[in-house]
Design a protein around this motif. Sequence first.
Motif, mmCIF file in Angstrom:
data_model
loop_
_atom_site.group_PDB
_atom_site.id
_atom_site.type_symbol
_atom_site.label_atom_id
_atom_site.label_comp_id
_atom_site.label_asym_id
_atom_site.label_seq_id
_atom_site.Cartn_x
_atom_site.Cartn_y
_atom_site.Cartn_z
ATOM 1 N N VAL A 151 -5.431 -4.870 -0.906
ATOM 2 C CA VAL A 151 -6.775 -4.495 -0.498
ATOM 3 C C VAL A 151 -7.441 -5.618 0.285
ATOM 4 O O VAL A 151 -8.161 -5.391 1.252
ATOM 5 N N LEU A 166 -5.864 1.043 -4.606
ATOM 6 C CA LEU A 166 -5.658 -0.303 -4.073
ATOM 7 C C LEU A 166 -6.619 -1.281 -4.749
ATOM 8 O O LEU A 166 -6.417 -2.478 -4.722
ATOM 9 N N ASP A 167 -7.669 -0.731 -5.319
ATOM 10 C CA ASP A 167 -8.694 -1.568 -5.933
ATOM 11 C C ASP A 167 -9.050 -0.945 -7.282
ATOM 12 O O ASP A 167 -8.756 0.229 -7.526
ATOM 13 N N ARG A 208 -8.550 -5.361 4.205
ATOM 14 C CA ARG A 208 -9.935 -5.666 4.575
ATOM 15 C C ARG A 208 -9.998 -6.773 5.633
ATOM 16 O O ARG A 208 -10.727 -6.660 6.601
ATOM 17 N N ASP A 231 -8.887 5.726 6.869
ATOM 18 C CA ASP A 231 -10.094 4.914 7.011
ATOM 19 C C ASP A 231 -10.311 4.599 8.480
ATOM 20 O O ASP A 231 -9.594 3.786 9.057
ATOM 21 N N SER A 254 -15.175 2.440 2.696
ATOM 22 C CA SER A 254 -13.826 1.879 2.536
ATOM 23 C C SER A 254 -13.556 1.597 1.066
ATOM 24 O O SER A 254 -12.456 1.851 0.563
ATOM 25 N N ALA A 267 0.831 -1.202 0.000
ATOM 26 C CA ALA A 267 0.000 0.000 0.000
ATOM 27 C C ALA A 267 0.865 1.252 0.000
ATOM 28 O O ALA A 267 0.549 2.225 -0.670
ATOM 29 N N ASN A 276 -10.444 3.024 -1.018
ATOM 30 C CA ASN A 276 -9.482 2.123 -1.663
ATOM 31 C C ASN A 276 -9.384 2.394 -3.163
ATOM 32 O O ASN A 276 -8.317 2.231 -3.758
#
Lengths: 441, 226
Positions: A434, B55-56, A438, B168, B46, A316, B50
């Motif tokens: 990610v 990140l996504d 999570r 976050d 979130s 990240a 992201n």
Amino acid sequence: MSLLPVFIAWRYLRGKGSTILSLNARLSFTGIFVGTSLLVVVLSIFNGFQVQLKNSIFRFDPHITLTQETTSGPEKIFSWREYKAKIETRLEPKLLLVEGAISSPAIVRRKNLLEHVYLRAVELQRDPVRNQYLLPAYFPKIEEPANLKTFPRGSYCLVGREMAWQLGLYVGDEIEVIVPRGEFAARVGLRPSLKSYRIAGFFKTGHYQYDSRVVVMALEEAQKLFAIGDSVQQIFIRLKDLNELRQVKGEVMKIWPFSVRTLEEEQRNFFHALQLEKTIMTVIVFLFVIAAIVGIVVATYNLVHSHRRDIGILKAIGMSNLSIMAIFVLSGFTMGYLGTLLGIMTGIFLSVHLESILGVVEKALNFLARLYTEKISGGIYFPINLIPRDVYYFDSLPIHIDPGVLHQVGSLAIVLSALAALLPAIVASRLEPVKIIRSTE
Amino acid sequence: MLLVVKNLSKTYREGETELPVIKSLSFSMAKGDFVSIRGASGAGKSTFLNLIGALDSFDEGDIIIDGISLKNYAHKEELTLFRRDKIGFVFQNHYLMAEFTVLENVMFPLLLQKVPRRQARERAELMLERVGLKDRRNHYPSQISGGESQRAAVARALVHKPVLVLADEPTGNLDATNRKKFIELLQNLQLQENLSILVVTHEEDLARCAKRQYLMVDGKLELLSG
Ligand SMILES: Nc1ncnc2c1ncn2[C@@H]1O[C@H](COP(=O)(O)OP(=O)(O)OP(=O)(O)O)[C@@H](O)[C@H]1O
Ligand SMILES: [Mg+2]
């Protein structure tokens, strides 16, 4: 690429605070370490046996044997001195010795004990001053009388140490040697010839077969026993360098038109056995390598798993896949490298001190066994012998540490540990930040 | 504009079932903006963060940061570099790496940018001083409290002066006093450095200290105030 992966890998191995290695690294390091040290010990023993056997055989047996074979066995060689001279002039620089010889099955009688043996008679130099034979330089050590260098001419012989034990012989005792008279091959029926010999000493080759079965005497004495005048049964050739065996054989065949056999051919079974041992050794090494790979894969995978969150964070904040991979390849590699290196060193140490170590183990075992039998089971206590001499027939465990083999094993383990770490490292580099972020939320 | 989000859509697909989370969302942020987003659990906050942090991946629309669309980055590795250079993350679990000291953790973003070690160290120490952790710099994460950890995480997110800070639920694991301290710190830093912060939170007090406050409902952002 920067040095950052190195720094991170090092920390992962070191763990938190001041411990030398993290638990994970310690476990897999121990696996490789123990594996490698045991492997080194096993290989040293295997090698030792091989070297010991080879030495005893190569020292005692002629390297090339010339016979004049007929359908019913070897023929007398009358003109052996001629051939000997020819071979000597032609191949001089490669030869250690060319000698006329008689090597024949025989029977030894001691009181009412009979033993079938091999009689080996070779040309022996005479001591110029005393009326004695000089033992040749290649001849194995005489155990009794210790360091005997000469023995009297006439009806004297040398026997192996094991035979002496088995027949209950002492130096100076007489034995009867029985052979077929006149001919080596029993072409015209067997007329035995029989003569008494006094034992001049016991030799020890280190090879059980020889030490329990061979009777040695001077060629002249054997010629009298067989009543064959100045003929011999074989011509023995010994080389300076055994690597030239095949080549010399080729050249000898040009001179000697009859049977030429090398040590390798004579001892085919034995060399097969050695080969088999080599194969087994290879299998052991192979198994070890597999175990090492599995160990490294598991350890590195554990490392990856326990640092999933780190991987997520690092990705990240912008660490590349390649750098992530580098961290874990380096970790696995380092565990393999250190384990192998220390394992080899420990293995060498253990090999060198194996006898004393086994001695200590033996004592401990015996102590426990005695305690058990005397205090608990109440049976009869038999001492445990870890290396029974009569089975292995060695005074000391033959240990031979082969640097070449160690080098191979070491490099293999090190290269493979890097490769083994690669798989979990790739897994690590493919993790999706990610998902990690999570899953820990 | 520092950040422009145009008609952004994101749908999670699990086999047959489809779960649209972000639905044609548009949003923008200028440099120095302090924005908070609230919303029910599962609203997609979130997910939104992201997506902005690369990140996504999203399905439709566009995200433009510092004038460059995320679609311009063809490879994942390029997105990694984008994150390294432009984004500062603060996560709820203020995740610090356990085998490294607080100082080392804060140095990582700089080291990744290939800032020389000594310089990285100086800058990280300075940053730690700003968040009040100078004397804790040589401790390991397990040796400091949750509030301190979160402050360290903020230091790590800011040390390389990212153009956009994404947080976050940064106070999600903190008690009331620590939360208060944290909010003060964030506010001060934001003012002093003119930071651009996008924070997702359940906490009223944190949300209220932002200049603009949004609520996420049905895959879109509704302006509450500011
Ligand atoms: N990888 C995924 N696959 C499928 N569904 C997902 C995935 N990630 C999130 N979701 C779903 O998307 C929805 C939005 O998730 P998201 O984490 O963005 O919510 P959130 O607003 O952050 O909630 P919270 O306040 O609880 O953190 C949720 O219903 C969640 O279950
Ligand atoms: Mg969330």
